[in-house]
Write a protein that holds these residues in place. Structure first.
Motif, PDB file in Angstrom:
ATOM      1  N   PRO A  47       3.599  10.970  -8.263  1.00  0.00           N
ATOM      2  CA  PRO A  47       4.451  11.514  -7.206  1.00  0.00           C
ATOM      3  C   PRO A  47       3.670  12.491  -6.340  1.00  0.00           C
ATOM      4  O   PRO A  47       2.867  13.272  -6.839  1.00  0.00           O
ATOM      5  N   GLY A  48       3.890  12.406  -5.041  1.00  0.00           N
ATOM      6  CA  GLY A  48       3.226  13.323  -4.121  1.00  0.00           C
ATOM      7  C   GLY A  48       1.804  12.907  -3.803  1.00  0.00           C
ATOM      8  O   GLY A  48       1.067  13.648  -3.159  1.00  0.00           O
ATOM      9  N   ALA A  49       1.382  11.729  -4.223  1.00  0.00           N
ATOM     10  CA  ALA A  49       0.007  11.293  -3.992  1.00  0.00           C
ATOM     11  C   ALA A  49      -0.170  10.638  -2.631  1.00  0.00           C
ATOM     12  O   ALA A  49      -1.216  10.098  -2.337  1.00  0.00           O
ATOM     13  N   GLY A  50       0.879  10.646  -1.801  1.00  0.00           N
ATOM     14  CA  GLY A  50       0.752  10.117  -0.452  1.00  0.00           C
ATOM     15  C   GLY A  50       1.085   8.664  -0.321  1.00  0.00           C
ATOM     16  O   GLY A  50       0.815   8.052   0.687  1.00  0.00           O
ATOM     17  N   ASN A  51       1.709   8.057  -1.312  1.00  0.00           N
ATOM     18  CA  ASN A  51       2.039   6.643  -1.188  1.00  0.00           C
ATOM     19  C   ASN A  51       3.420   6.462  -0.632  1.00  0.00           C
ATOM     20  O   ASN A  51       4.217   7.326  -0.549  1.00  0.00           O
ATOM     21  N   ILE A  75      -6.883   2.896  20.148  1.00  0.00           N
ATOM     22  CA  ILE A  75      -5.533   2.584  19.650  1.00  0.00           C
ATOM     23  C   ILE A  75      -5.608   2.136  18.192  1.00  0.00           C
ATOM     24  O   ILE A  75      -4.834   2.591  17.349  1.00  0.00           O
ATOM     25  N   TYR A  76      -6.544   1.276  17.874  1.00  0.00           N
ATOM     26  CA  TYR A  76      -6.699   0.814  16.491  1.00  0.00           C
ATOM     27  C   TYR A  76      -7.108   1.975  15.584  1.00  0.00           C
ATOM     28  O   TYR A  76      -6.564   2.153  14.493  1.00  0.00           O
ATOM     29  N   ALA A  77      -8.051   2.786  16.039  1.00  0.00           N
ATOM     30  CA  ALA A  77      -8.531   3.915  15.230  1.00  0.00           C
ATOM     31  C   ALA A  77      -7.414   4.925  14.985  1.00  0.00           C
ATOM     32  O   ALA A  77      -7.255   5.429  13.865  1.00  0.00           O
ATOM     33  N   GLN A  78      -6.633   5.231  16.018  1.00  0.00           N
ATOM     34  CA  GLN A  78      -5.560   6.209  15.864  1.00  0.00           C
ATOM     35  C   GLN A  78      -4.443   5.677  14.970  1.00  0.00           C
ATOM     36  O   GLN A  78      -3.862   6.416  14.190  1.00  0.00           O
ATOM     37  N   THR A  79      -4.152   4.386  15.063  1.00  0.00           N
ATOM     38  CA  THR A  79      -3.136   3.787  14.199  1.00  0.00           C
ATOM     39  C   THR A  79      -3.549   3.935  12.736  1.00  0.00           C
ATOM     40  O   THR A  79      -2.761   4.380  11.893  1.00  0.00           O
ATOM     41  N   ARG A  80      -4.783   3.592  12.442  1.00  0.00           N
ATOM     42  CA  ARG A  80      -5.279   3.724  11.067  1.00  0.00           C
ATOM     43  C   ARG A  80      -5.228   5.184  10.617  1.00  0.00           C
ATOM     44  O   ARG A  80      -4.781   5.487   9.511  1.00  0.00           O
ATOM     45  N   ALA A  81      -5.672   6.089  11.470  1.00  0.00           N
ATOM     46  CA  ALA A  81      -5.683   7.513  11.129  1.00  0.00           C
ATOM     47  C   ALA A  81      -4.270   8.043  10.871  1.00  0.00           C
ATOM     48  O   ALA A  81      -4.057   8.826   9.940  1.00  0.00           O
ATOM     49  N   ASP A  82      -3.312   7.614  11.685  1.00  0.00           N
ATOM     50  CA  ASP A  82      -1.926   8.076  11.488  1.00  0.00           C
ATOM     51  C   ASP A  82      -1.408   7.702  10.102  1.00  0.00           C
ATOM     52  O   ASP A  82      -0.781   8.510   9.422  1.00  0.00           O
ATOM     53  N   TYR A  83      -1.659   6.479   9.678  1.00  0.00           N
ATOM     54  CA  TYR A  83      -1.205   6.057   8.345  1.00  0.00           C
ATOM     55  C   TYR A  83      -2.014   6.740   7.246  1.00  0.00           C
ATOM     56  O   TYR A  83      -1.468   7.135   6.222  1.00  0.00           O
ATOM     57  N   ALA A  84      -3.305   6.904   7.451  1.00  0.00           N
ATOM     58  CA  ALA A  84      -4.151   7.543   6.435  1.00  0.00           C
ATOM     59  C   ALA A  84      -3.800   9.016   6.252  1.00  0.00           C
ATOM     60  O   ALA A  84      -3.934   9.551   5.143  1.00  0.00           O
ATOM     61  N   ASN A  85      -3.332   9.656   7.306  1.00  0.00           N
ATOM     62  CA  ASN A  85      -3.044  11.088   7.263  1.00  0.00           C
ATOM     63  C   ASN A  85      -1.568  11.413   7.114  1.00  0.00           C
ATOM     64  O   ASN A  85      -1.154  12.530   7.406  1.00  0.00           O
ATOM     65  N   ARG A  86      -0.779  10.448   6.636  1.00  0.00           N
ATOM     66  CA  ARG A  86       0.644  10.728   6.457  1.00  0.00           C
ATOM     67  C   ARG A  86       0.799  11.831   5.387  1.00  0.00           C
ATOM     68  O   ARG A  86      -0.049  11.966   4.512  1.00  0.00           O
ATOM     69  N   PRO A  87       1.887  12.603   5.450  1.00  0.00           N
ATOM     70  CA  PRO A  87       2.080  13.703   4.507  1.00  0.00           C
ATOM     71  C   PRO A  87       2.109  13.235   3.055  1.00  0.00           C
ATOM     72  O   PRO A  87       2.547  12.126   2.751  1.00  0.00           O
ATOM     73  N   ALA A  88       1.668  14.104   2.169  1.00  0.00           N
ATOM     74  CA  ALA A  88       1.593  13.772   0.743  1.00  0.00           C
ATOM     75  C   ALA A  88       2.951  13.354   0.174  1.00  0.00           C
ATOM     76  O   ALA A  88       3.013  12.542  -0.729  1.00  0.00           O
ATOM     77  N   GLY A  89       4.031  13.880   0.679  1.00  0.00           N
ATOM     78  CA  GLY A  89       5.356  13.554   0.168  1.00  0.00           C
ATOM     79  C   GLY A  89       5.960  12.286   0.747  1.00  0.00           C
ATOM     80  O   GLY A  89       7.089  11.924   0.421  1.00  0.00           O
ATOM     81  N   SER A  90       5.218  11.593   1.579  1.00  0.00           N
ATOM     82  CA  SER A  90       5.742  10.379   2.212  1.00  0.00           C
ATOM     83  C   SER A  90       6.057   9.314   1.165  1.00  0.00           C
ATOM     84  O   SER A  90       5.297   9.093   0.236  1.00  0.00           O
ATOM     85  N   ARG A  91       7.181   8.657   1.358  1.00  0.00           N
ATOM     86  CA  ARG A  91       7.569   7.556   0.469  1.00  0.00           C
ATOM     87  C   ARG A  91       7.365   6.201   1.151  1.00  0.00           C
ATOM     88  O   ARG A  91       7.869   5.191   0.687  1.00  0.00           O
ATOM     89  N   LEU A  92       6.591   6.205   2.243  1.00  0.00           N
ATOM     90  CA  LEU A  92       6.235   4.970   2.922  1.00  0.00           C
ATOM     91  C   LEU A  92       5.396   4.122   1.981  1.00  0.00           C
ATOM     92  O   LEU A  92       4.390   4.569   1.455  1.00  0.00           O
ATOM     93  N   LYS A  93       5.845   2.882   1.745  1.00  0.00           N
ATOM     94  CA  LYS A  93       5.161   2.003   0.789  1.00  0.00           C
ATOM     95  C   LYS A  93       4.404   0.854   1.418  1.00  0.00           C
ATOM     96  O   LYS A  93       3.464   0.339   0.817  1.00  0.00           O
ATOM     97  N   ALA A  94       4.828   0.412   2.612  1.00  0.00           N
ATOM     98  CA  ALA A  94       4.214  -0.789   3.175  1.00  0.00           C
ATOM     99  C   ALA A  94       4.426  -0.843   4.683  1.00  0.00           C
ATOM    100  O   ALA A  94       5.408  -0.317   5.197  1.00  0.00           O
ATOM    101  N   VAL A  95       3.485  -1.516   5.340  1.00  0.00           N
ATOM    102  CA  VAL A  95       3.533  -1.695   6.791  1.00  0.00           C
ATOM    103  C   VAL A  95       3.303  -3.172   7.098  1.00  0.00           C
ATOM    104  O   VAL A  95       2.320  -3.757   6.634  1.00  0.00           O
ATOM    105  N   ALA A  96       4.205  -3.747   7.874  1.00  0.00           N
ATOM    106  CA  ALA A  96       4.057  -5.138   8.312  1.00  0.00           C
ATOM    107  C   ALA A  96       3.871  -5.155   9.821  1.00  0.00           C
ATOM    108  O   ALA A  96       4.424  -4.323  10.542  1.00  0.00           O
ATOM    109  N   PHE A  97       3.074  -6.089  10.280  1.00  0.00           N
ATOM    110  CA  PHE A  97       2.892  -6.332  11.710  1.00  0.00           C
ATOM    111  C   PHE A  97       3.410  -7.732  11.994  1.00  0.00           C
ATOM    112  O   PHE A  97       3.082  -8.669  11.271  1.00  0.00           O
ATOM    113  N   VAL A  98       4.225  -7.874  13.041  1.00  0.00           N
ATOM    114  CA  VAL A  98       4.693  -9.187  13.467  1.00  0.00           C
ATOM    115  C   VAL A  98       3.953  -9.519  14.758  1.00  0.00           C
ATOM    116  O   VAL A  98       4.077  -8.814  15.763  1.00  0.00           O
ATOM    117  N   ILE A  99       3.155 -10.589  14.676  1.00  0.00           N
ATOM    118  CA  ILE A  99       2.361 -11.035  15.814  1.00  0.00           C
ATOM    119  C   ILE A  99       2.545 -12.543  15.940  1.00  0.00           C
ATOM    120  O   ILE A  99       1.965 -13.316  15.180  1.00  0.00           O
TER     121      ILE A  99
END
Length: 147
Positions: A143-147, A70-94
């Motif tokens: 732009p387009g660098a995946g950030n 689960i941890y590995a797949q979560t990291r991989a999903d964010y690392a492999n997001r499309p180049a055009g993604s405008r996702l800038k940040a991820v927060a976890f509430v624990i």
């Protein structure tokens, strides 16, 4: 827009808010549940990208006791997001009462290091405030660098 996923091991509620996707995770998770939530979240990405930079809050409600996949797949999903993604940040509430929080929170502290800006919070308001601040920061990559 709110969507629900139910599964014998866990369930998720996904909310779309301005500039933000909020996922509420309940119960135990396995690879199948992780894949279902990731697919549901991806359905909302086009609308978020079209509106501008955006963030995700993953609210862990019950437990952090997951298999290593689960941890590995979560990291991989964010690392492999499309180049055009405008996702800038991820927060976890624990919150401190979440099962395994005292032992496993540190996994989330470093889970996305080198992949995307991320932080762990004990309450939703702090996570929301941090995401809003991140959305105001200038892009540091081309732009387009995946950030």
């Amino acid at each position: 827009m709110t969507s629900h996923l139910f599964h014998p091991h866990g369930s998720a509620l996904v909310e779309l808010a301005p500039g933000m996707l909020i996922a509420h995770m309940h119960g135990d998770w396995n690879a199948e549940m992780r894949a279902l939530i990731a697919a549901q979240m991806r359905e909302k990405v086009a609308a978020l990208n079209a509106a501008g930079p955006w963030g995700i809050i993953n609210h862990m409600h019950d437990t952090l006791v997951y298999g290593p996949d689960i941890y590995a797949q979560t990291r991989a999903d964010y690392a492999n997001r499309p180049a055009g993604s405008r996702l800038k940040a991820v927060a976890f509430v624990i919150a401190p009462h979440v099962e395994g929080a005292s032992l496993l929170r540190s996994r989330f502290d470093t889970l996305l290091d080198g992949v995307i800006a991320s932080r762990v919070f004990t309450d939703s308001q702090s996570a929301n405030d941090w995401i809003q601040t991140q959305l105001q920061l200038p892009d540091t990559a081309a732009p387009g660098a995946g950030n």
